[in-house]
Design a protein around this motif. Sequence first.
Motif, PDB file in Angstrom:
ATOM      1  N   GLY A  11      -5.246  63.257 -45.325  1.00  0.00           N
ATOM      2  CA  GLY A  11      -3.855  62.828 -45.460  1.00  0.00           C
ATOM      3  C   GLY A  11      -2.871  63.950 -45.216  1.00  0.00           C
ATOM      4  O   GLY A  11      -1.890  63.785 -44.484  1.00  0.00           O
ATOM      5  N   VAL A  64       5.634  57.472 -43.675  1.00  0.00           N
ATOM      6  CA  VAL A  64       4.597  56.527 -44.109  1.00  0.00           C
ATOM      7  C   VAL A  64       3.419  57.288 -44.720  1.00  0.00           C
ATOM      8  O   VAL A  64       2.892  56.904 -45.768  1.00  0.00           O
ATOM      9  CB  VAL A  64       4.147  55.637 -42.928  1.00  0.00           C
ATOM     10  CG1 VAL A  64       2.908  54.829 -43.277  1.00  0.00           C
ATOM     11  CG2 VAL A  64       5.283  54.716 -42.498  1.00  0.00           C
ATOM     12  N   THR A  65       3.016  58.374 -44.093  1.00  0.00           N
ATOM     13  CA  THR A  65       1.891  59.161 -44.600  1.00  0.00           C
ATOM     14  C   THR A  65       2.222  59.763 -45.960  1.00  0.00           C
ATOM     15  O   THR A  65       1.414  59.691 -46.893  1.00  0.00           O
ATOM     16  CB  THR A  65       1.533  60.282 -43.603  1.00  0.00           C
ATOM     17  OG1 THR A  65       1.236  59.691 -42.334  1.00  0.00           O
ATOM     18  CG2 THR A  65       0.326  61.072 -44.071  1.00  0.00           C
ATOM     19  N   TYR A  66       3.406  60.333 -46.107  1.00  0.00           N
ATOM     20  CA  TYR A  66       3.792  60.967 -47.378  1.00  0.00           C
ATOM     21  C   TYR A  66       3.879  59.933 -48.499  1.00  0.00           C
ATOM     22  O   TYR A  66       3.415  60.176 -49.619  1.00  0.00           O
ATOM     23  CB  TYR A  66       5.123  61.700 -47.203  1.00  0.00           C
ATOM     24  CG  TYR A  66       5.467  62.615 -48.341  1.00  0.00           C
ATOM     25  CD1 TYR A  66       4.618  63.641 -48.731  1.00  0.00           C
ATOM     26  CD2 TYR A  66       6.660  62.453 -49.040  1.00  0.00           C
ATOM     27  CE1 TYR A  66       4.941  64.488 -49.784  1.00  0.00           C
ATOM     28  CE2 TYR A  66       6.987  63.298 -50.093  1.00  0.00           C
ATOM     29  CZ  TYR A  66       6.127  64.307 -50.461  1.00  0.00           C
ATOM     30  OH  TYR A  66       6.451  65.138 -51.497  1.00  0.00           O
ATOM     31  N   SER A  68       2.228  57.177 -48.703  1.00  0.00           N
ATOM     32  CA  SER A  68       0.851  56.791 -49.020  1.00  0.00           C
ATOM     33  C   SER A  68       0.163  57.850 -49.870  1.00  0.00           C
ATOM     34  O   SER A  68      -0.554  57.524 -50.815  1.00  0.00           O
ATOM     35  CB  SER A  68       0.046  56.569 -47.733  1.00  0.00           C
ATOM     36  OG  SER A  68       0.616  55.531 -46.983  1.00  0.00           O
ATOM     37  N   LEU A  69       0.392  59.112 -49.545  1.00  0.00           N
ATOM     38  CA  LEU A  69      -0.211  60.191 -50.321  1.00  0.00           C
ATOM     39  C   LEU A  69       0.331  60.239 -51.745  1.00  0.00           C
ATOM     40  O   LEU A  69      -0.406  60.515 -52.689  1.00  0.00           O
ATOM     41  CB  LEU A  69       0.022  61.532 -49.630  1.00  0.00           C
ATOM     42  CG  LEU A  69      -0.832  61.805 -48.408  1.00  0.00           C
ATOM     43  CD1 LEU A  69      -0.290  62.998 -47.640  1.00  0.00           C
ATOM     44  CD2 LEU A  69      -2.270  62.041 -48.810  1.00  0.00           C
ATOM     45  N   LYS A  71       1.086  57.934 -53.659  1.00  0.00           N
ATOM     46  CA  LYS A  71       0.476  56.931 -54.523  1.00  0.00           C
ATOM     47  C   LYS A  71      -0.700  57.532 -55.302  1.00  0.00           C
ATOM     48  O   LYS A  71      -1.030  57.053 -56.375  1.00  0.00           O
ATOM     49  CB  LYS A  71      -0.050  55.751 -53.697  1.00  0.00           C
ATOM     50  CG  LYS A  71       1.016  54.856 -53.145  1.00  0.00           C
ATOM     51  CD  LYS A  71       0.347  53.727 -52.388  1.00  0.00           C
ATOM     52  CE  LYS A  71       1.345  52.836 -51.703  1.00  0.00           C
ATOM     53  NZ  LYS A  71       0.678  51.793 -50.925  1.00  0.00           N
ATOM     54  N   HIS A  72      -1.328  58.563 -54.742  1.00  0.00           N
ATOM     55  CA  HIS A  72      -2.565  59.082 -55.315  1.00  0.00           C
ATOM     56  C   HIS A  72      -2.504  60.558 -55.711  1.00  0.00           C
ATOM     57  O   HIS A  72      -3.184  60.967 -56.641  1.00  0.00           O
ATOM     58  CB  HIS A  72      -3.716  58.900 -54.321  1.00  0.00           C
ATOM     59  CG  HIS A  72      -3.860  57.485 -53.847  1.00  0.00           C
ATOM     60  ND1 HIS A  72      -4.401  56.486 -54.628  1.00  0.00           N
ATOM     61  CD2 HIS A  72      -3.509  56.901 -52.684  1.00  0.00           C
ATOM     62  CE1 HIS A  72      -4.380  55.346 -53.956  1.00  0.00           C
ATOM     63  NE2 HIS A  72      -3.842  55.564 -52.778  1.00  0.00           N
TER      64      HIS A  72
END
Length: 133
Positions: A11, A64-66, A68-69, A71-72
């Motif tokens: 990611g 979008v990538t950031y 998504s990251l 979230k976890h």
Amino acid sequence: MKPRWRFYLIGFLVLMGFDTLSQLCFKLAALHAEPFAADPAWLLRVAGSPWVYGAIAGYLGAFVTYMSLLKHAPVGPAFAASHLNVVSVLILSAWLLHERLSLPELGGAVLIVLGILVLASAEQHDGRAPGDA
């Protein structure tokens, strides 16, 4: 919850790739649109440059990538790691665009990487795996 190191590694590499793409495309768009002039002709040169669209695509991909990251991944290390693109842009600009690297720039790049490593290490020593609440 078990650590997701592969997810984080991939990611953040993808995030760094998108951010780096954006910065390099903006630089190439600026070069393509020279000479700078605050007039409609210059804006048309910028809008006609494919590099501008590469930069926009890079920013959308990074967003979008950031998200998504986040979230976890823990926010502190995630925010710090998101700045690795400064290092990648510095290196790729020197290599691809033949820009000169100075000692302060190299020192700053080393400090960025060390800071990210310290934050990641602090998360591990807290007894929490990255991504654990």
